[in-house]
Design an enzyme around this catalytic site. Structure first.
Site, mmCIF file in Angstrom:
data_model
loop_
_atom_site.group_PDB
_atom_site.id
_atom_site.type_symbol
_atom_site.label_atom_id
_atom_site.label_comp_id
_atom_site.label_asym_id
_atom_site.label_seq_id
_atom_site.Cartn_x
_atom_site.Cartn_y
_atom_site.Cartn_z
ATOM 1 N N GLU A 263 0.826 -1.212 0.000
ATOM 2 C CA GLU A 263 0.000 0.000 0.000
ATOM 3 C C GLU A 263 0.863 1.266 0.000
ATOM 4 O O GLU A 263 0.428 2.321 -0.443
ATOM 5 C CB GLU A 263 -0.931 -0.016 1.227
ATOM 6 C CG GLU A 263 -2.220 0.730 1.000
ATOM 7 C CD GLU A 263 -3.281 0.458 2.051
ATOM 8 O OE1 GLU A 263 -4.465 0.590 1.728
ATOM 9 O OE2 GLU A 263 -2.933 0.116 3.200
ATOM 10 N N HIS A 284 6.565 -26.487 0.778
ATOM 11 C CA HIS A 284 5.716 -27.523 0.176
ATOM 12 C C HIS A 284 4.565 -26.898 -0.590
ATOM 13 O O HIS A 284 3.553 -27.540 -0.834
ATOM 14 C CB HIS A 284 5.194 -28.450 1.285
ATOM 15 C CG HIS A 284 6.312 -29.061 2.069
ATOM 16 N ND1 HIS A 284 6.918 -30.239 1.698
ATOM 17 C CD2 HIS A 284 6.977 -28.619 3.164
ATOM 18 C CE1 HIS A 284 7.899 -30.511 2.555
ATOM 19 N NE2 HIS A 284 7.950 -29.543 3.449
ATOM 20 N N LYS A 399 -14.117 1.823 -3.266
ATOM 21 C CA LYS A 399 -15.025 2.177 -2.166
ATOM 22 C C LYS A 399 -16.243 2.920 -2.698
ATOM 23 O O LYS A 399 -17.373 2.693 -2.250
ATOM 24 C CB LYS A 399 -14.296 3.077 -1.156
ATOM 25 C CG LYS A 399 -13.242 2.389 -0.329
ATOM 26 C CD LYS A 399 -12.735 3.371 0.728
ATOM 27 C CE LYS A 399 -11.400 2.941 1.281
ATOM 28 N NZ LYS A 399 -10.762 3.967 2.109
#
Ligand code: PA5
Length: 410
Positions: A263, A284, A399
Site C-alpha cells: 500500500e 511444500h 469504495k
C-alpha cells in the site's frame, strides 16, 4: 547486481535517509518519536485495567493498518498470560456469527479502531456489535466494555461513540494506519494480550538509533535494503519480494509487511509485489515456483535461533527404521533451522537474490526492531521511487463503487 548498480542505488537511498534524519531532528514525523516516548502509554493503562477486571475476551474491530500491526504483535502472546484477543478485520457474516456463538458477552470487551473514523467495514462491525451487546448487557454495559481509537475531531466513529458514552482514545493524526503498529493502535491490543510493550518500543528504538547514526549508507540496513530492492526491480526485473519467516509466530508479521510494502509503494506504476510465506510450510507450496519458475523475485528470510529447541526425538523410536535415523536425537528446532539454511542456500545457488535476517528471539523486542526496520526501509524505498508512502489514493475508486452497489440494492 554489479557494484556500480549498488553504488548508484545507495546514492539515491542516501537522500531518502537524509530526509528521514531531517524529519527525525525536526519531529516532523511522529512515527520516529514513538520509540522513545512513554507518556502516550499513560492513557492505555486505565483501559487495560478495566478490561482485565471485566473481560476474558477482547474483540478488535478495524481493518488494514488499524488491525494488522496489533495482530502481528498479538501473535507472540503466550496462552494464559493475557486476555484472548480476536481481530475481526472482515465483514464476513459467517465468521461474525461463529465468533459470537463462542463468546460470553458479559465477559467480552470491544476496541474499535479507525483513524478516519469512517471506514465502512469497521463501522459495520461496530454497529453489528452494538446491536448484539445492547441485547445482552444494555447501554450501560456497552459504555463499560467498549473503547474507540480514532483521530481527534468530529467523525462518524466518534459521534457513534458519543451516542453510547464509549470512551475514545486519540489516534495521532500524523501516524498513518500501516505505520501505527508502535502507537496505541498496535500496543493496546498487545498489552491486553499480556505482551511487554515497552520492549516493543525498545527494539524499535535500537533500529531507529542505529539508522540515524550510521556513517555510511551501506551500514544502514534499512537504506541498504531499500537500495537493493529498488535496484533489483529497475535493473533486473525483480517484480516481487518474498517475506519468508521461519517461525509460526511471525506468520502475521508477514501479512503486516505485505500491507506496508504494497500500500505504501504501489503507486504510479511503481512497487514490487509482496508475498507472505512461512517456512517450512511454504517449501511444500511455493518453493518449486521460486526455484524453477520466473526469476522475478527477491527473498527476505527471517529466522530466529531454534537449534536444540523443542521436543527431541528419542533414538530408540527410530532404531529399527534406518530411513529415519538422521532425525534420532534431534529436536524440532534443529529441523526448522536446517530447512531455513537449506532453502536460503538453494535459492542463492540458483542465483535468486536472498537476504537473511536473524532475530535474537521471536519476542517483543525483536518484533519492534523488525517493524521499525521495515517501516524505515519502505519510506526510503518510496523516496527513491518518488512516491508518497503515506497515502493510498487508488483504493478510493472501489469504495465509491461499493457504496453505489449498496445504494442500488437497498
Ligand atoms: O494503512 C492504511 O492507511 C489503511 O490500510 C487503513 O489503515 C485502512 O484503510 C483503515 O483505515 P481507518 O483506520 O481509517 O479505518
Amino acid at each position: 547486481m554489479s557494484e556500480e548498480e549498488l553504488a548508484s542505488a545507495l546514492g539515491e537511498a542516501r537522500l531518502g535517509l537524509a530526509q528521514l534524519r531531517a524529519w527525525h531532528e525536526s519531529d516532523f514525523l511522529p512515527l520516529l518519536a514513538l520509540p522513545s516516548r512513554r507518556d502516550d502509554l499513560e492513557t492505555l493503562w486505565p483501559v487495560l485495567a478495566s478490561f482485565q477486571e471485566l473481560c476474558t475476551d477482547i474483540l478488535v474491530l478495524g481493518t488494514g493498518g488499524s488491525s494488522l500491526g496489533g495482530r502481528a504483535l498479538c501473535a507472540l502472546a503466550q496462552p494464559h498470560r493475557g486476555l484472548r484477543v480476536h481481530f475481526l478485520e472482515n465483514v464476513d457474516p459467517w465468521r461474525f456469527a461463529q465468533l459470537f456463538d463462542s463468546l460470553d458477552l458479559e465477559r467480552t470487551g470491544v476496541i474499535a479502531i479507525s483513524k478516519s473514523g469512517g471506514t465502512s467495514e469497521t463501522m459495520m462491525q461496530l454497529l453489528a456489535c452494538l446491536k448484539r451487546f445492547r441485547q445482552s448487557v444494555g447501554n450501560a454495559g456497552i459504555a463499560r466494555r467498549f473503547t474507540v481509537i480514532t483521530e481527534p475531531g468530529a467523525n462518524p466513529l466518534r459521534r457513534l461513540a458519543g451516542e453510547f458514552a464509549i470512551p475514545c482514545l486519540d489516534h495521532d493524526p500524523g501516524i498513518g494506519g500501516r505505520f501505527s503498529a508502535l502507537s496505541l493502535v498496535g500496543l493496546l491490543p498487545a498489552a491486553i494480550a499480556g505482551l511487554d510493550i515497552g520492549a516493543v518500543r525498545n527494539g524499535a528504538a535500537e533500529v531507529l538509533e542505529a539508522a540515524m547514526a550510521a556513517g555510511d549508507t551501506r551500514d544502514c540496513a534499512p537504506a541498504l535494503g531499500a537500495a537493493v530492492s529498488v535496484a533489483l526491480a529497475r535493473e533486473h526485473g525483480i517484480a516481487a519480494t518474498v517475506f519468508l519467516a521461519y517461525a509460526d509466530g511471525l506468520r502475521d508479521t508477514a501479512l503486516w509487511f505485505r500491507q506496508l510494502w504494497a500500500e505504501s509503494l504501489g503507486k504510479d506504476g511503481n512497487g514490487t509485489t509482496p508475498i507472505d510465506a512461512v517456512g517450512t510450510v511454504d517449501q511444500h507450496s511455493q518453493l518449486q515456483l521460486w526455484l524453477d519458475g520466473p526469476a522475478d523475485k527477491m527473498f527476505t528470510i527471517v529466522t530466529a535461533p531454534s537449534l536444540g529447541q523443542g521436543d527431541r526425538i528419542d533414538p530408540e523410536m527410530t532404531a529399527r527404521i534406518p530411513e529415519l535415523d538422521w532425525l534420532a536425537g534431534r529436536s524440532l528446532g534443529d529441523l526448522l533451522e536446517a530447512h531455513a539454511r537449506g532453502t536460503a542456500d538453494a535459492l542463492a545457488a540458483k542465483g535468486r537474490p536472498v537476504r537473511t535476517m536473524r532475530l535474537d528471539a521471536v519476542d517483543e523486542h525483536s518484533l519492534g526492531a523488525l517493524m521499525m526496520h521495515f517501516m524505515l526501509e519502505t519510506i526510503i524505498a518510496a523516496h527513491m521511487m518518488g512516491v508518497d508512502p503515506f497515502d493510498q489514493p487508488a483504493v478510493e475508486e472501489g469504495k465509491i463503487r461499493a457504496r453505489a452497489y449498496m445504494d442500488a440494492t437497498r
